[in-house]
Design an enzyme around this catalytic site. Structure first.
Site, PDB file in Angstrom:
ATOM      1  N   ARG A 108      39.313  40.487  35.438  1.00  0.00           N
ATOM      2  CA  ARG A 108      39.453  40.339  36.904  1.00  0.00           C
ATOM      3  C   ARG A 108      38.078  40.560  37.508  1.00  0.00           C
ATOM      4  O   ARG A 108      37.439  41.582  37.254  1.00  0.00           O
ATOM      5  CB  ARG A 108      40.416  41.362  37.490  1.00  0.00           C
ATOM      6  CG  ARG A 108      40.260  41.452  39.020  1.00  0.00           C
ATOM      7  CD  ARG A 108      41.302  42.270  39.707  1.00  0.00           C
ATOM      8  NE  ARG A 108      42.558  41.562  39.780  1.00  0.00           N
ATOM      9  CZ  ARG A 108      43.540  41.853  40.629  1.00  0.00           C
ATOM     10  NH1 ARG A 108      43.406  42.850  41.488  1.00  0.00           N
ATOM     11  NH2 ARG A 108      44.672  41.168  40.632  1.00  0.00           N
ATOM     12  N   HIS A 135      44.067  32.692  40.992  1.00  0.00           N
ATOM     13  CA  HIS A 135      44.864  33.851  40.549  1.00  0.00           C
ATOM     14  C   HIS A 135      46.070  33.304  39.768  1.00  0.00           C
ATOM     15  O   HIS A 135      47.222  33.388  40.228  1.00  0.00           O
ATOM     16  CB  HIS A 135      45.308  34.651  41.779  1.00  0.00           C
ATOM     17  CG  HIS A 135      45.811  36.021  41.459  1.00  0.00           C
ATOM     18  ND1 HIS A 135      45.773  36.568  40.187  1.00  0.00           N
ATOM     19  CD2 HIS A 135      46.376  36.973  42.257  1.00  0.00           C
ATOM     20  CE1 HIS A 135      46.286  37.781  40.222  1.00  0.00           C
ATOM     21  NE2 HIS A 135      46.663  38.054  41.456  1.00  0.00           N
ATOM     22  N   GLN A 138      49.470  35.268  38.788  1.00  0.00           N
ATOM     23  CA  GLN A 138      50.343  35.483  39.960  1.00  0.00           C
ATOM     24  C   GLN A 138      51.316  34.309  40.129  1.00  0.00           C
ATOM     25  O   GLN A 138      52.476  34.479  40.519  1.00  0.00           O
ATOM     26  CB  GLN A 138      49.452  35.619  41.211  1.00  0.00           C
ATOM     27  CG  GLN A 138      50.214  35.792  42.505  1.00  0.00           C
ATOM     28  CD  GLN A 138      50.770  37.197  42.693  1.00  0.00           C
ATOM     29  OE1 GLN A 138      50.067  38.170  42.473  1.00  0.00           O
ATOM     30  NE2 GLN A 138      52.029  37.310  43.093  1.00  0.00           N
ATOM     31  N   ASP A 231      48.905  35.859  52.604  1.00  0.00           N
ATOM     32  CA  ASP A 231      48.090  36.807  51.834  1.00  0.00           C
ATOM     33  C   ASP A 231      47.130  37.475  52.812  1.00  0.00           C
ATOM     34  O   ASP A 231      46.945  37.017  53.958  1.00  0.00           O
ATOM     35  CB  ASP A 231      47.340  36.035  50.717  1.00  0.00           C
ATOM     36  CG  ASP A 231      46.537  36.934  49.777  1.00  0.00           C
ATOM     37  OD1 ASP A 231      46.767  38.170  49.779  1.00  0.00           O
ATOM     38  OD2 ASP A 231      45.680  36.409  49.047  1.00  0.00           O
ATOM     39  N   CYS A 272      51.712  38.001  47.641  1.00  0.00           N
ATOM     40  CA  CYS A 272      51.299  38.525  46.331  1.00  0.00           C
ATOM     41  C   CYS A 272      51.127  40.041  46.348  1.00  0.00           C
ATOM     42  O   CYS A 272      51.192  40.685  45.313  1.00  0.00           O
ATOM     43  CB  CYS A 272      49.991  37.861  45.899  1.00  0.00           C
ATOM     44  SG  CYS A 272      48.678  38.057  47.111  1.00  0.00           S
ATOM     45  N   ARG A 317      55.583  40.004  37.988  1.00  0.00           N
ATOM     46  CA  ARG A 317      54.226  39.982  37.435  1.00  0.00           C
ATOM     47  C   ARG A 317      54.243  40.487  35.980  1.00  0.00           C
ATOM     48  O   ARG A 317      53.600  39.931  35.105  1.00  0.00           O
ATOM     49  CB  ARG A 317      53.270  40.881  38.241  1.00  0.00           C
ATOM     50  CG  ARG A 317      52.991  40.445  39.664  1.00  0.00           C
ATOM     51  CD  ARG A 317      52.319  39.106  39.757  1.00  0.00           C
ATOM     52  NE  ARG A 317      51.123  38.983  38.946  1.00  0.00           N
ATOM     53  CZ  ARG A 317      49.932  39.543  39.201  1.00  0.00           C
ATOM     54  NH1 ARG A 317      49.773  40.278  40.277  1.00  0.00           N
ATOM     55  NH2 ARG A 317      48.893  39.358  38.401  1.00  0.00           N
TER      56      ARG A 317
HETATM   57  N1   CP Z   1      48.975  40.728  43.430  1.00  0.00           N
HETATM   58  C1   CP Z   1      48.025  41.373  42.755  1.00  0.00           C
HETATM   59  O1   CP Z   1      47.221  40.783  42.005  1.00  0.00           O
HETATM   60  O2   CP Z   1      48.022  42.711  42.931  1.00  0.00           O
HETATM   61  P1   CP Z   1      46.923  43.747  42.405  1.00  0.00           P
HETATM   62  O3   CP Z   1      45.643  43.462  43.167  1.00  0.00           O
HETATM   63  O4   CP Z   1      47.496  45.095  42.707  1.00  0.00           O
HETATM   64  O5   CP Z   1      46.718  43.527  40.941  1.00  0.00           O
HETATM   65  N1  NVA Z   2      43.368  37.166  47.965  1.00  0.00           N
HETATM   66  C1  NVA Z   2      43.536  38.535  47.526  1.00  0.00           C
HETATM   67  C2  NVA Z   2      44.567  38.605  46.449  1.00  0.00           C
HETATM   68  C3  NVA Z   2      44.865  39.991  45.964  1.00  0.00           C
HETATM   69  C4  NVA Z   2      45.912  40.027  44.896  1.00  0.00           C
HETATM   70  C5  NVA Z   2      42.208  39.070  47.035  1.00  0.00           C
HETATM   71  O1  NVA Z   2      41.511  38.379  46.295  1.00  0.00           O
HETATM   72  O2  NVA Z   2      41.858  40.201  47.408  1.00  0.00           O
END
Ligand code: CP
Ligand code: NVA
Length: 330
Positions: A108, A135, A138, A231, A272, A317
């Site tokens: 990540r 992502h 997700q 989001d 999400c 998830r």
């Molecule tokens: N939705 C999601 O990716 O959550 P986190 O940032 O908590 O992993």
């Molecule tokens: N768009 C958000 C998604 C988090 C799961 C981010 O990248 O922070």
């Protein structure tokens, strides 16, 4: 011959066919049944995985950890503060080292190019746990959630409200196109997905019976939507100074009761997470003090309503990440 993605990395959904995506959704449902009925499935015993996080996480990290352990694997979590990654060792060198020790690597972080390079160098499957552009894990959870509610994908309209060029919106556009759904990005012109990605998704949708629409009209976005999705307005890695501009630009696209009212009768609300639907967070409190707003991308009313399936998504998830790991490592 059945679908197999064994040995492959999971970097973005553009790399996978509609059948492969459907296979992963089906496998996620199978893992959910096993978990819920208490049937052990330590099918990857003896393997080990490592989780590289350059950004924070609750759901993704916990899903990889519990999913990995349920499959019988050893799991190591590395953040930038506790490894040499970034400061003293490049991502490329880190990948080559970890590829010698582990059977799979989750990443990540920032640019999509990093996770693509990791996969090229590591020699073992790499899973994208979120980049600036995409992502994908997700999406498998979200589409499992859609399937649980509606039993189908074809012809369903999913509208994303708000920052429609972020990683989640981009990925939703791809997955909807692959599954024959009608994707609508609803937001200001400044926050629309790139022309290149829109055109790629439109070509995919032309073959699956889906479509891609961009609109700055809330009523056009909301009208007959089966899935209303939003989001956070400022994503991880973006500068804090952006909040003021985003609040001004995106407030008209907040998901509230009026939006849900215009959606299909049986519409669901998806997010999400994490979400700013109240002021019970440090950022939520400071935004309330600075700008006088207590809710952002979604109102607390919609978030807490019976149409909201956000915690189903969160649970899914884990089942879907388990499916992705199993399918690529088995
Ligand atoms: N939705 C999601 O990716 O959550 P986190 O940032 O908590 O992993
Ligand atoms: N768009 C958000 C998604 C988090 C799961 C981010 O990248 O922070």
């Amino acid at each position: 011959m059945g679908v197999s993605i064994a040995g492959r990395s999971f970097l973005k959904l553009l790399d996978f066919s509609s059948d492969e995506i459907r296979y992963l959704i089906g496998l996620s449902a199978d893992f959910k049944r096993l978990k819920r009925s208490g049937v052990p499935h330590r099918w990857l015993e003896g393997k080990n995985i490592v989780l590289l996080f350059e950004k924070t996480s609750t759901r993704t990290r916990c899903s990889f950890e519990v999913g990995g352990m349920d499959l019988g694997m050893g799991v190591t979590y590395l953040d930038p503060g506790s490894s040499q990654m970034g400061m003293k060792e490049s991502i490329e060198d880190t990948a080559r080292v970890l590829g010698r020790i582990y059977d799979g690597i989750e990443y990540r972080g920032f640019d999509q190019a990093i996770v693509e390079e990791l996969a090229e160098k590591a020699g073992v499957p790499v899973w994208n746990g979120l980049t600036t552009q995409f992502h994908p894990t997700q999406m498998i959870a979200d589409m499992l959630t859609v399937r649980e509610r509606f039993g189908k994908f074809e012809g369903m309209k999913l509208t994303f409200f708000g920052d429609a060029r972020n990683n989640v919106a981009n990925s939703l556009m791809v997955v909807c196109a692959k599954l024959g759904m009608h994707f609508c990005a609803c937001g200001p012109k400044e926050n629309m997905p790139s022309e290149e990605l829109v055109s790629t998704c439109r070509s995919i949708a032309a073959k699956t019976g889906g479509s891609v629409t961009l609109t700055d009209s809330v009523s056009e976005g909301a009208q007959n939507a089966n899935v209303v999705y939003t989001d956070i307005w400022v994503s991880m890695g973006e500068p804090e100074e952006l909040w003021e501009e985003r609040i001004r630009l995106l407030s008209p696209y907040q998901v509230n009761a009026a939006v849900m009212e215009q959606a299909a009768e049986d519409a669901i609300f998806m997010h999400c997470l994490p979400s700013f639907h109240d002021t019970k967070t440090t950022i939520g409190t400071s935004i309330a003090q600075k700008y006088g707003i207590c809710e952002m991308e979604v109102t607390d009313e919609v978030f807490e309503s019976s149409r909201s399936v956000v915690f189903d998504e969160a649970e899914n998830r884990m089942h879907s990440i388990k499916a992705i790991m199993y399918a690529t490592l088995k």
